[in-house]
Design an enzyme around this catalytic site. Sequence first.
Site: not given
Ligand code: URA
Length: 433
Positions: A82, A161, A168, A183, A187
């Site tokens: 990731h 999220d 946010r 976040s 995921k």
């Molecule tokens: N990428 C994400 O998935 N979440 C964040 O908070 C920032 C970048």
Amino acid sequence: MRMYDIIKKKRDGDELSAEEIRFFVEGYTAGEIPDYQAAALCMAIYFKGMTLAETTELTLAVRDSGEKLNFEGVNGIRVDKHSTGGVGDKTSLVVAPIVASLGVKVAKMSGRGLGHTGGTVDKLESIEGFRVTLPEDEFLAIVNKVGVAIVGQSKALAPADKKLYALRDVTATVDSMPLIASSIMGKKLAADDDCIVLDVKTGSGSFMKTLEDSKTLASIMVGIGKAAGKKMMALITDMDRPLGEAIGNSLEVKEAIATLNGQGPDDLTALCTALASHMLSLAGQGDYAACEAKVKQAIADGRALDTLAAMVKAQGGREDWIYHPERFPQAPYTKEVKAPSDGYITAIDAEGYGIASLLLGAGRNTMEDTLDYSAGILLKKKTGDAVRAGETLAILCASDEKKFEAAEARFLEATTIGAQKPEERPLIFATVA
Ligand code: URA
């Protein structure tokens, strides 16, 4: 339990309990806690931070807020990579087939691009016919047969999220370390991988601008993943300049193909080699040096490229384009951006290049925008290169000539030319294990 008390506790800098964190995430996802209270808590977290235990609990609550993927049907170790997102970052398109060609499975969910960063799913959709939505059984069957499949994020994963991120985004609480970590990892953990390699970007083109912040974020995310039973490691890598030379969907796919052919730009090749080697090593394929040798061999003997082609075919895309990248549609218009003066490129604002590419049609301002797959930028010079006035810095590609003026202005604004050659920055700053 009352949301008021939870907000007050965090406002006063105290540690929230696992129950309090779950109460918030579950209540907010279910629509029982209003946006204004969730926003107040996010702001309190922004200022007071969270302990690793709190951040881990928040992550697990985000993970548990929706459906989870079950990859038990996949034969073999599953590894994922990731990236925290950058400009010109097409590493997934390179490392996933390399790793799969060496026997480790990659069942990948990827995102779409928004703002100045592109998304792997959008890039893959520039291949005619490529399906990024597959029924789960077909997805797993492709992973088993080919070794790799890449699809878009299903809506049901980590819905907390989705809601929290949108909140946010409009309450100036995106750049909070525990909120970012939970976040991303919420995921990631909703997918069912054994090993995860994180590529945490640092520099102007990423949302972590300093090396120190990037290291902190990386160690928080590695800690969370380990607490959830995953094998984890992270690389901190440069995003003070775009990665590779291509920015834009099909331009990036073509650069990924060139890299799998052993003809990619040096920085992209080096980073992909490092990421793929760490992925293999984490998956138990040997130490780093042994894995690096395997990666180089898989590129040299064409196995990795064949694996990409097989994945594209299995997902309905034009396999022949992988072997004949000249078949990708080309942008009808191009424009060369010339250097305004002599000197060295001393700095690139990678985010600015991402925005210039977006202005050409390669990116989105809102999720509803449609993409021009052939639009983007081909860089001819990067940080540290000497330039002469009038020399080509980049080629802009678009389907509408009217887009060049604004994109060129943004590009030049993001390019600093000075008299002194700048100090070289490493591509990989650190490893966090
Ligand atoms: N990428 C994400 O998935 N979440 C964040 O908070 C920032 C970048």
